[in-house]
Design a protein around this motif. Structure first.
Motif, mmCIF file in Angstrom:
data_model
loop_
_atom_site.group_PDB
_atom_site.id
_atom_site.type_symbol
_atom_site.label_atom_id
_atom_site.label_comp_id
_atom_site.label_asym_id
_atom_site.label_seq_id
_atom_site.Cartn_x
_atom_site.Cartn_y
_atom_site.Cartn_z
ATOM 1 N N PRO A 217 -5.978 3.177 4.551
ATOM 2 C CA PRO A 217 -6.149 1.924 3.814
ATOM 3 C C PRO A 217 -6.765 0.848 4.694
ATOM 4 N N VAL B 13 0.839 -1.199 0.000
ATOM 5 C CA VAL B 13 0.000 0.000 0.000
ATOM 6 C C VAL B 13 0.875 1.250 0.000
ATOM 7 N N ILE C 275 -7.530 -3.605 -0.839
ATOM 8 C CA ILE C 275 -8.027 -2.596 0.089
ATOM 9 C C ILE C 275 -9.460 -2.267 -0.325
#
Lengths: 573, 573
Positions: free
Chosen positions: A262, A71, A252
């Protein structure tokens, strides 16, 4: 729109509701001198307004993204998080033994409020880290504490809570993630967890996951659960992040708001190479989880305050700038700022009053955390009683205030560029996560009301009755007593059916009591703008919002019966 | 999730609240026989569920897009709109002289409800077209009616309402768009309008804009405004869409929801070549606008019903499927569907009750439209009184129900793919457009309460008192009378300060009265699922929601004073 940290208000509520002066008289919190408290509030405000608030919109519009490197946060978040760590803003309430400042939890609450008002999605990272710190502080071995706490206390590493699985939302007992002993004292972890806030990101060198899992041959239900510490990177011989620990981000979530946070689906042990450490006793997962969760619940209630403060500031600024229509009944036909129109003024007064009420409720609970930590058993009981109120009612108010904020903006409130709608979207999840507000209400009428057979509630009611002056507020307190007594006498289904209306009534009673207390304290401040606004908001709260809550008495006294007059299938008829 | 048109409920409310049987006894509405009403409801339901509902999500995720060819709708919308026109679903309530079916407005309301429950954003196109039809029917010349009404009645062409400008939101008197006579009877239009729903799209051959503009030397304020018909394409000699009329789409707004409805900024006459026709008298713009707007307000109130129905269906389906935790107090430890848990059941019962209440309120008002059209002067007055209630309270309920719908879904409610959050986002604007709900409340306590010095309100209260049985409901009706009388005696600022709480109280009283009436009518249906659900919802409404509204009395009796205890600048202190 610029964010102005409400330091005067925060200091006032710390003084008169959380009682920080009293805390500073103890050895443990002697460091919380007037000067230090002011410096912390001012400094946190400057940092949050300067570094975090400007990223709030990019958090929403760009959002956290899942890439093949994990992420990735929007531009600027890494640096702003570094600023948070370097400024020591994560260490306020953490134990001194592990690099924290050991200041009162109530003060840490004010700092977290400011961070979250500046950027609510971003502030979830520290919020979750606090949960991991609590779990380790109370349930970790000295070795575990030494290995992890210094890094979590500064925020160098972040923490997460891993409870939910697809088949197990509010029903934690249905969890399936497995932990098997590896023979060397460590455990092999395997399973999928969902709704993991900041489950992955690129702002810290390691992420410390606290994971509820089931050990072999453990009993079914919640008693078979244990808590495991599972780092993203295993620690090497020097205690530094080393080998990747086989924790994979599956996806996500596409959420309605909080895009800057996230929310991950995490898969543990896809390659059978994910290792964890047991935290606390085997089978003690639920107890350890509640340690994490109780403070997390207060901090989610605090998110209500965060968003309410920001939404109110935005609406007030807009209403003072937006010129539209002459004032009714005025001889002049000149258009005025819409804040001068009575119904707009009513909305803004409500936003101010509800924001202050939410803050009073959460700070009051935070003050009980400090007293409980000092060994005050009554404060611990009151905290237990207040936690579901702070979580549920605090977030209900955050959502209500964000909603009114849109309305104040009129058509502009529905246009994303204005910013009002982001607060509305961001806020909505706070009534769901860390135990839905319905779960909070169930906790209130179940475990909390039954504590000492109602003695804790009675003590609160006696305190409120001793302080309350307005007739309406006294009526509400009496109604809470009547309802509370009735709930103790009925069966569990009736209690649950009435739980939410009762939670709201009791929360409003507490807020009304605290707002009256604040108004009295404000009398001593002469006629400063702050004192005038405080007294006006308190008067509005007691005069208009308290009577509304009394309107819930019929629902709070009603049995479950009417809800079951028809079967489930009939609802779809 | 599939949408199931609530035809049994619609028919029941048309019968017992709108009184469609009574209307069918008149010559004008003789066509509204039982069979026809059933066929219309069934047919509209099948069409909406089959053709419009499947596009609802693409409307949100893909949305309307501005291209160099103007606004382009997502795939499938053109064809689905064609199906609407070809099926005659736009013609239900339109005048027979222009190709309409001349059926009761109340029945057209039910059809529009179904279309909007299937796809709320899409249904805005017909909703706005109805406003244009109303304006032309009441204020157009026979030539104008002949040229435009047949195409608008079928929906072949769509209509828009152009009021707002950047500097003039709720303050219509501040409009600046200019209309200059061209010497040939037509007018040259120049100016910028914002928030134009379906201001451009690719589904119809022409778009008929109704535009408020200021003529040369007209007085300032609202008296200087006139209404103009300004087609996207001028009609050629054969009455067909011909030359482009210099109306340019500047942008479409980035809204929080309703992405399937393009909200346009339109620029008229960039090349000084935009022509319009005056509708009604010069200076008569406001009167003509209110003709459009009053029914549009009912139809926006109806949007509250639309979204409430859909959100409720979605939540009930989820709660019946989602298995989580054993029932409290049950000897079995087997997890059950969450609809069996008391607080979830309470939320669902509230959704059902509020949806039915909103429908009762809006259909009741729609029935008054038909009676007013038949020449009943009392019905016209009651309609005038009810219009702000239907708009404001109908949309308040739509938003509340959509909000509860998210909560029932728990964490899934915050994930966009589930669909619950779309309803929540879509619904939010309904409390803003067509006059914010605050403007509705001002209309209620200003113009509407003063009508006949309160006689219209008193007549409603007398009717309600004659019907109401439950003590709580009678208390609320009495409180409404007390508040109404007080408001008539105080000055305008006090009235406005109390306007919103009063609007809610009065709306709930009307809904409670109608829900009791429905419950009595349901008694005659035996113990069908429908009758049982109706009686349970009505009982819940009267037992729990009515007392809540009584809690607003303190606010409704309060003067404006407390709101002005501090100055505007102090709100930012």
């Amino acid at each position: 729109m610029a964010f102005t940290p409400p330091v005067t208000e925060q200091r006032f509520v710390l003084d008169h509701v959380a009682g920080i002066g009293e805390l500073a008289k103890t050895d443990r919190f002697a460091a919380a001198s007037d000067d230090v408290v002011d410096a912390v509030l001012e400094g946190a405000g400057q940092f949050a307004a300067g570094e975090w608030a400007p990223l709030d919109r990019a958090g929403d519009t760009v959002g956290a993204k899942l890439t093949d490197k994990g992420v990735v946060m929007p531009d600027g978040f890494r640096e702003a998080y570094r600023g948070y760590v370097d400024g020591g803003w994560g260490t306020i309430g953490s134990p001194e033994a592990f690099g924290g400042q050991g200041l009162p939890y109530a003060l840490a609450t004010a700092v977290l409020e400011t961070l979250g008002s500046a950027n609510m999605a971003f502030a979830l990272a520290p919020t979750l880290t606090v949960g991991a710190i609590e779990a380790l502080t109370h349930h970790g071995t000295p070795e575990q504490q030494q290995a992890y706490l210094p890094h979590l206390a500064t925020g160098d590493w972040t923490g997460t809570m891993n409870l939910t699985e697809p088949q197990a939302g509010s029903d934690v007992g249905a969890l399936k993630t497995r932990a098997e002993p590896r023979g060397d004292g460590s455990w092999s972890i395997k399973g999928t967890k969902i709704y993991i806030s900041f489950g992955d990101h690129d702002m810290a060198d390691n992420i410390v996951h606290l994971v509820l899992a089931r050990t072999p041959d453990a009993p079914a239900g919640t008693k078979g659960l244990s808590l495991f510490l599972v780092p993203k990177y295993r620690l090497d011989a020097d205690g530094r992040p080393g080998a990747f620990n086989d924790i994979n981000v599956v996806s996500i979530e596409h959420k309605m708001g909080l895009h800057g946070s996230p929310t991950c689906v995490l898969s543990y042990g896809d390659n059978d190479d994910c290792r964890g450490e047991l935290i606390g006793a085997e089978g003690g997962g639920i107890a350890a989880m509640f340690t994490m969760m109780n403070n997390a619940r207060l901090n989610v209630g605090l998110e209500g305050v965060q968003v309410a403060e920001r939404a109110t500031q935005r609406a007030v600024a807009y209403a003072r700038e937006r010129i539209q229509s002459a004032r009714a009944g005025s001889p002049s036909r000149e258009p005025v700022a819409i804040i001068e129109h009575p119904d707009v003024r009513r909305m803004l007064m409500r936003m101010k009053a509800q924001t202050q009420a939410a803050r009073a409720l959460v700070y009051y609970a935070a003050g009980q955390v400090d007293r409980a930590n000092l060994g005050d058993a009554d404060a611990k009981k009151r905290l237990d009683l207040l936690t579901p109120l702070a979580k549920a009612h605090g977030t209900d108010l955050g959502c209500e205030v964000a909603d009114i904020g849109i309305q104040v903006h009129g058509g502009m409130g529905y246009i994303e560029e204005t910013g009002a709608s982001q607060h509305f979207r961001d806020a909505r999840v706070t009534r769901i996560y860390e135990g839905t507000n319905g779960i909070q209400a169930a906790d209130l009428v179940g475990r909390k009301l039954s504590m000492d057979n109602g003695a804790t509630l009675n003590a609160l009611i006696a305190d409120m009755r001793g302080g309350a002056e307005a007739d309406g507020l006294r009526d509400l307190i009496n109604a809470c007593e009547t309802v509370g007594r009735n709930l103790l006498s009925v069966d569990i289904e009736d209690r649950l059916a009435a739980s939410y209306p009762f939670l709201t009534m009791l929360s409003v009673a507490v807020c009304g009591w605290l707002m009256e207390r604040e108004a009295k304290a404000a009398d001593a401040l002469g006629d400063s703008d702050f004192a005038q606004m405080k007294k006006a908001a308190a008067r509005f709260y007691v005069g208009q919002i308290v009577p509304e809550a009394l309107g819930l008495k019929a629902a709070a006294m009603a049995p479950a019966d009417p809800l079951y007059a028809v079967g489930a299938e009939t609802f779809a008829a």
